[in-house]
Design an enzyme around this catalytic site. Structure first.
Site, PDB file in Angstrom:
ATOM      1  N   GLU A  31      -4.965  -3.827  -1.772  1.00  0.00           N
ATOM      2  CA  GLU A  31      -6.415  -3.573  -1.740  1.00  0.00           C
ATOM      3  C   GLU A  31      -6.742  -2.287  -0.975  1.00  0.00           C
ATOM      4  O   GLU A  31      -7.886  -1.864  -0.947  1.00  0.00           O
ATOM      5  CB  GLU A  31      -7.159  -4.790  -1.153  1.00  0.00           C
ATOM      6  CG  GLU A  31      -6.787  -5.193   0.265  1.00  0.00           C
ATOM      7  CD  GLU A  31      -5.567  -6.118   0.336  1.00  0.00           C
ATOM      8  OE1 GLU A  31      -4.557  -5.852  -0.351  1.00  0.00           O
ATOM      9  OE2 GLU A  31      -5.628  -7.099   1.123  1.00  0.00           O
ATOM     10  N   ARG A  32      -5.704  -1.675  -0.336  1.00  0.00           N
ATOM     11  CA  ARG A  32      -6.006  -0.469   0.443  1.00  0.00           C
ATOM     12  C   ARG A  32      -6.022   0.800  -0.407  1.00  0.00           C
ATOM     13  O   ARG A  32      -6.683   1.760  -0.074  1.00  0.00           O
ATOM     14  CB  ARG A  32      -4.978  -0.308   1.564  1.00  0.00           C
ATOM     15  CG  ARG A  32      -5.108  -1.455   2.531  1.00  0.00           C
ATOM     16  CD  ARG A  32      -4.126  -1.345   3.652  1.00  0.00           C
ATOM     17  NE  ARG A  32      -3.866  -2.661   4.208  1.00  0.00           N
ATOM     18  CZ  ARG A  32      -2.732  -3.032   4.716  1.00  0.00           C
ATOM     19  NH1 ARG A  32      -1.713  -2.201   4.750  1.00  0.00           N
ATOM     20  NH2 ARG A  32      -2.587  -4.243   5.202  1.00  0.00           N
ATOM     21  N   LYS A  65      -1.332  -7.259  -9.115  1.00  0.00           N
ATOM     22  CA  LYS A  65      -2.273  -7.413  -7.993  1.00  0.00           C
ATOM     23  C   LYS A  65      -1.860  -6.353  -6.981  1.00  0.00           C
ATOM     24  O   LYS A  65      -0.984  -6.581  -6.159  1.00  0.00           O
ATOM     25  CB  LYS A  65      -2.153  -8.824  -7.406  1.00  0.00           C
ATOM     26  CG  LYS A  65      -3.382  -9.337  -6.675  1.00  0.00           C
ATOM     27  CD  LYS A  65      -3.845  -8.496  -5.513  1.00  0.00           C
ATOM     28  CE  LYS A  65      -3.005  -8.632  -4.272  1.00  0.00           C
ATOM     29  NZ  LYS A  65      -3.348  -7.597  -3.258  1.00  0.00           N
ATOM     30  N   SER A 101       5.414  -6.917   3.387  1.00  0.00           N
ATOM     31  CA  SER A 101       6.014  -7.259   4.679  1.00  0.00           C
ATOM     32  C   SER A 101       6.767  -8.589   4.583  1.00  0.00           C
ATOM     33  O   SER A 101       6.486  -9.415   3.710  1.00  0.00           O
ATOM     34  CB  SER A 101       4.910  -7.332   5.734  1.00  0.00           C
ATOM     35  OG  SER A 101       3.965  -8.309   5.355  1.00  0.00           O
ATOM     36  N   PHE A 133       0.819  -1.220   0.000  1.00  0.00           N
ATOM     37  CA  PHE A 133       0.000   0.000   0.000  1.00  0.00           C
ATOM     38  C   PHE A 133       0.845   1.259   0.000  1.00  0.00           C
ATOM     39  O   PHE A 133       0.367   2.325  -0.374  1.00  0.00           O
ATOM     40  CB  PHE A 133      -0.935   0.000   1.226  1.00  0.00           C
ATOM     41  CG  PHE A 133      -0.254   0.478   2.486  1.00  0.00           C
ATOM     42  CD1 PHE A 133      -0.178   1.834   2.783  1.00  0.00           C
ATOM     43  CD2 PHE A 133       0.333  -0.425   3.371  1.00  0.00           C
ATOM     44  CE1 PHE A 133       0.472   2.283   3.928  1.00  0.00           C
ATOM     45  CE2 PHE A 133       0.982   0.009   4.515  1.00  0.00           C
ATOM     46  CZ  PHE A 133       1.053   1.373   4.787  1.00  0.00           C
ATOM     47  N   CYS A 173       9.556   1.914   3.524  1.00  0.00           N
ATOM     48  CA  CYS A 173      10.484   0.819   3.841  1.00  0.00           C
ATOM     49  C   CYS A 173      11.906   1.338   3.999  1.00  0.00           C
ATOM     50  O   CYS A 173      12.774   0.646   4.494  1.00  0.00           O
ATOM     51  CB  CYS A 173      10.440  -0.251   2.769  1.00  0.00           C
ATOM     52  SG  CYS A 173      11.124   0.322   1.228  1.00  0.00           S
ATOM     53  N   GLU A 177       9.316  -3.976  13.064  1.00  0.00           N
ATOM     54  CA  GLU A 177       9.077  -2.844  12.158  1.00  0.00           C
ATOM     55  C   GLU A 177       7.747  -2.209  12.582  1.00  0.00           C
ATOM     56  O   GLU A 177       6.698  -2.846  12.485  1.00  0.00           O
ATOM     57  CB  GLU A 177       8.982  -3.337  10.715  1.00  0.00           C
ATOM     58  CG  GLU A 177       8.719  -2.217   9.732  1.00  0.00           C
ATOM     59  CD  GLU A 177       8.552  -2.689   8.295  1.00  0.00           C
ATOM     60  OE1 GLU A 177       7.888  -3.709   8.062  1.00  0.00           O
ATOM     61  OE2 GLU A 177       9.097  -2.010   7.403  1.00  0.00           O
TER      62      GLU A 177
HETATM   63  P1  NAD Z   1       1.606  -6.543   3.163  1.00  0.00           P
HETATM   64  O1  NAD Z   1       2.629  -7.607   3.223  1.00  0.00           O
HETATM   65  O2  NAD Z   1       0.515  -6.542   4.158  1.00  0.00           O
HETATM   66  O3  NAD Z   1       0.874  -6.570   1.735  1.00  0.00           O
HETATM   67  C1  NAD Z   1       1.611  -6.579   0.526  1.00  0.00           C
HETATM   68  C2  NAD Z   1       0.796  -7.302  -0.534  1.00  0.00           C
HETATM   69  O4  NAD Z   1       0.604  -8.660  -0.133  1.00  0.00           O
HETATM   70  C3  NAD Z   1      -0.568  -6.701  -0.776  1.00  0.00           C
HETATM   71  O5  NAD Z   1      -0.836  -6.707  -2.167  1.00  0.00           O
HETATM   72  C4  NAD Z   1      -1.499  -7.648  -0.028  1.00  0.00           C
HETATM   73  O6  NAD Z   1      -2.771  -7.755  -0.630  1.00  0.00           O
HETATM   74  C5  NAD Z   1      -0.780  -8.984  -0.128  1.00  0.00           C
HETATM   75  N1  NAD Z   1      -1.053  -9.852   1.032  1.00  0.00           N
HETATM   76  C6  NAD Z   1      -1.324  -9.456   2.301  1.00  0.00           C
HETATM   77  N2  NAD Z   1      -1.513 -10.526   3.090  1.00  0.00           N
HETATM   78  C7  NAD Z   1      -1.357 -11.621   2.315  1.00  0.00           C
HETATM   79  C8  NAD Z   1      -1.409 -13.025   2.555  1.00  0.00           C
HETATM   80  N3  NAD Z   1      -1.671 -13.507   3.771  1.00  0.00           N
HETATM   81  N4  NAD Z   1      -1.169 -13.863   1.533  1.00  0.00           N
HETATM   82  C9  NAD Z   1      -0.907 -13.381   0.303  1.00  0.00           C
HETATM   83  N5  NAD Z   1      -0.837 -12.058   0.022  1.00  0.00           N
HETATM   84  C10 NAD Z   1      -1.050 -11.190   1.003  1.00  0.00           C
HETATM   85  O7  NAD Z   1       2.399  -5.147   3.169  1.00  0.00           O
HETATM   86  P2  NAD Z   1       1.804  -3.689   3.230  1.00  0.00           P
HETATM   87  O8  NAD Z   1       1.276  -3.436   4.593  1.00  0.00           O
HETATM   88  O9  NAD Z   1       0.940  -3.411   2.066  1.00  0.00           O
HETATM   89  O10 NAD Z   1       3.145  -2.833   3.019  1.00  0.00           O
HETATM   90  C11 NAD Z   1       4.021  -2.492   4.055  1.00  0.00           C
HETATM   91  C12 NAD Z   1       5.204  -3.419   4.113  1.00  0.00           C
HETATM   92  O11 NAD Z   1       5.892  -3.407   2.857  1.00  0.00           O
HETATM   93  C13 NAD Z   1       6.244  -2.996   5.118  1.00  0.00           C
HETATM   94  O12 NAD Z   1       6.719  -4.136   5.770  1.00  0.00           O
HETATM   95  C14 NAD Z   1       7.341  -2.352   4.277  1.00  0.00           C
HETATM   96  O13 NAD Z   1       8.622  -2.358   4.853  1.00  0.00           O
HETATM   97  C15 NAD Z   1       7.290  -3.208   3.076  1.00  0.00           C
HETATM   98  N6  NAD Z   1       7.888  -2.559   1.920  1.00  0.00           N
HETATM   99  C16 NAD Z   1       9.091  -3.016   1.501  1.00  0.00           C
HETATM  100  C17 NAD Z   1       9.715  -2.409   0.421  1.00  0.00           C
HETATM  101  C18 NAD Z   1      11.044  -2.913  -0.075  1.00  0.00           C
HETATM  102  O14 NAD Z   1      11.413  -2.558  -1.184  1.00  0.00           O
HETATM  103  N7  NAD Z   1      11.754  -3.708   0.688  1.00  0.00           N
HETATM  104  C19 NAD Z   1       9.092  -1.346  -0.216  1.00  0.00           C
HETATM  105  C20 NAD Z   1       7.847  -0.914   0.242  1.00  0.00           C
HETATM  106  C21 NAD Z   1       7.244  -1.537   1.318  1.00  0.00           C
END
Ligand code: NAD
Length: 499
Positions: A176-177, A173, A226, A149, A281, A384
């Site tokens: 969804e937020r 994909k 994450s 998101f 991140c 985090e």
């Molecule tokens: P998230 O892991 O909750 O969601 C990321 C994606 O995974 C979304 O599209 C979501 O729909 C999907 N998802 C969520 N739960 C799932 C599940 N159980 N099974 C399959 N898919 C699932 O992350 P977020 O809250 O959207 O983003 C924040 C996180 O992203 C933080 O941890 C941040 O550090 C990380 N991030 C990392 C980078 C990098 O380059 N390392 C860059 C941006 C964000």
């Protein structure tokens, strides 16, 4: 109530699964739209359209493919304000920050205009008698990406720009937020001349993600989000024989040496710690001053700066420092972790727990927090937080500070603030972290370099954007060819007897 769609084969398509998620306006706490959550059947329809469209796109010469991206870059500039408005209203980040989100994605699209150059293969003339060897980079076919998101414009573009430039079809994909901007980006790509079916947006949650992971046609999966989900997607995708790269969470340390310019360090920390409400991140979430005197000076400089921060919705003007966090659940999680810091004995020297904004009491605003005397065993250090919470861990020496950054399970980014070239050089060389800043708090590399963390911050062997992206989105084919001598030995005027 606005009902968002998927974008499949060049059309906005209503969700048919009957499942939806709420999309909030984080500043007011109101639900502003419903986003459909795709079923496997809906994902299958997108994959079929992508598989049908990709061979023709893969056969278009790279220069023509690049021209679509050139046009796309123009359209992004044309629609910058419209995109930023949609982005801020769903994510909550400030208007200038939303533009930065788009700009950093645009720059990768711009870089991918070099596709003809990047896709040139290698050639060995005369590897043996009459033998030449050459390699070509060919598209994978249908590729997919799952994005977080916090950068709803930049990260999709980091994936689809190189994927498309290399001749692949790409299924996104998004989170969804905040799914509106990804849908707008797909429309702009088609306005730029991309054929139908090459970019598709399938909204959804775990069900859509699993449909991607277990699909036989999809060749590669890019993920940013994450760490627990990154690990799941990496493990599952690899077990299905896909090419997978996953980028996860972070806990970025900034080391402040006693010789650093303290005003500069404090300004940098405030921007890198609280900008975008800490939902980056590459945010700095741990400040490590070296020596008690450095720590005291830094703390004195930080407190007034933090207390002056302007926290408001993006509509309140370009001087807003940060807006709300993305959901009520995110806010709750941040405040729970802040409480754990207090309970576990850290000093909460700036306490934002009671923060409330008049007129926006239902919004997901979180006041800024600064903890001092944080130790390695505390949850606020290990986890985090992804919110406006900065932790100070006091180190006695440079080696202790370096050790803290190195021992942490995450390894996305880090920075050192110093006037000493030798300390900076030693730090950059020894630290086991993917992206390092020297007097630069958020060292996000530009488009023509690559982006990626180490340790639990990334899974897979190639980084995002830059030359690595052209490797990730292509397969190498190597041809060894031998031409026996023939017509050049002289003209042949008679049919040869074939014996
Ligand atoms: P998230 O892991 O909750 O969601 C990321 C994606 O995974 C979304 O599209 C979501 O729909 C999907 N998802 C969520 N739960 C799932 C599940 N159980 N099974 C399959 N898919 C699932 O992350 P977020 O809250 O959207 O983003 C924040 C996180 O992203 C933080 O941890 C941040 O550090 C990380 N991030 C990392 C980078 C990098 O380059 N390392 C860059 C941006 C964000």
């Amino acid at each position: 109530m606005k009902e968002l769609t998927h974008y499949i084969n060049g059309e906005h398509v209503k969700g048919t699964s009957g499942r939806f998620a709420d999309v909030y306006n984080p500043a007011t706490g109101e639900v502003q739209a419903k986003v459909p959550l795709a079923s496997k059947a809906e994902m299958d329809a997108a994959v079929a359209a992508a598989a049908a469209a990709q061979p023709a796109w893969g056969a278009v010469n790279p220069q023509r493919r690049a021209r679509v991206l050139m046009k796309f870059v123009d359209l992004l500039q044309r629609d910058m304000d419209k995109l930023a408005e949609a982005l801020s209203s769903e994510h909550g980040k400030t208007f200038p920050d939303a533009k930065g989100d788009i700009q950093r994605g645009l720059e990768v699209a711009e870089y991918c205009i070099a596709a003809p150059q990047m896709l040139k293969g290698e050639y060995t003339d005369g590897a043996g008698p009459g033998i030449d060897i050459y390699s070509m980079r060919q598209p994978l076919g249908v590729t997919a990406g799952i994005t977080p998101f916090n950068f709803p414009a930049m990260i999709p573009m980091w994936m689809f720009a190189p994927a498309i430039a290399c001749g692949n079809a790409f299924i996104l994909k998004p989170s969804e937020r905040d799914p509106s901007v990804p849908l707008m980006l797909a429309e702009l790509l088609e306005e730029a001349g991309l054929p139908k079916g090459i970019i598709q947006v399938v909204n959804g949650d775990k069900e859509a993600v699993d449909a991607i992971l277990y699909d036989d046609v999809i060749q590669s999966v890019g993920f940013v989000g994450s760490t627990p989900i990154a690990e799941y997607i990496y493990g599952t995708g690899c077990a299905q024989g896909k090419r997978v790269q996953c980028f996860g969470g972070a806990k970025n340390h900034m080391i402040i040496m006693p010789d650093a310019d303290m005003d500069q360090a404090a300004d940098a920390l405030v921007g890198a710690g609280y900008g975008a409400a800490g939902e980056r991140c590459m945010a700095i979430s741990v400040a490590v001053p070296v020596g008690e005197e450095t720590a005291d000076k830094l703390r004195d400089k930080l407190i007034p700066r933090i207390e002056k921060l302007k926290i408001a919705p993006y509509t309140a003007g370009d001087d807003v420092d940060y807006g709300p966090v993305v959901t009520a659940a995110a806010k709750e999680n941040i405040l729970r972790l802040v409480q754990s810091g207090v309970d576990q004995g850290a000093d909460l020297v700036v306490d934002g727990r009671d923060f409330s904004l008049q007129g926006y009491e239902e919004g997901f605003f979180v006041g800024p927090h600064l903890f001092d005397n944080v130790t390695k065993d505390m949850d606020i250090y290990k986890t985090e937080i992804f919110g406006p919470v900065l932790s100070m861990v006091r180190a006695k020496s440079y080696e202790e500070a370096l050790g803290l950054a190195m021992d942490h399970e995450y390894g996305n980014g880090t920075a050192i603030f110093t006037r000493d070239g030798d300390a900076a050089r030693d730090f950059a060389s020894r630290v086991n972290i993917g992206m390092v800043g020297v007097n630069v708090p958020i060292p996000v590399p530009l488009a023509y370099h690559t982006f990626g963390g180490w340790k639990k911050s990334a899974f897979g062997d190639l980084n995002q954007h830059g030359p690595d992206a052209f490797k990730f989105y292509t397969r190498t084919k190597t041809v060894t060819s031998r031409w026996p001598s023939g017509i050049k030995e002289g003209g042949e005027f008679h049919f040869k007897q074939m014996d």
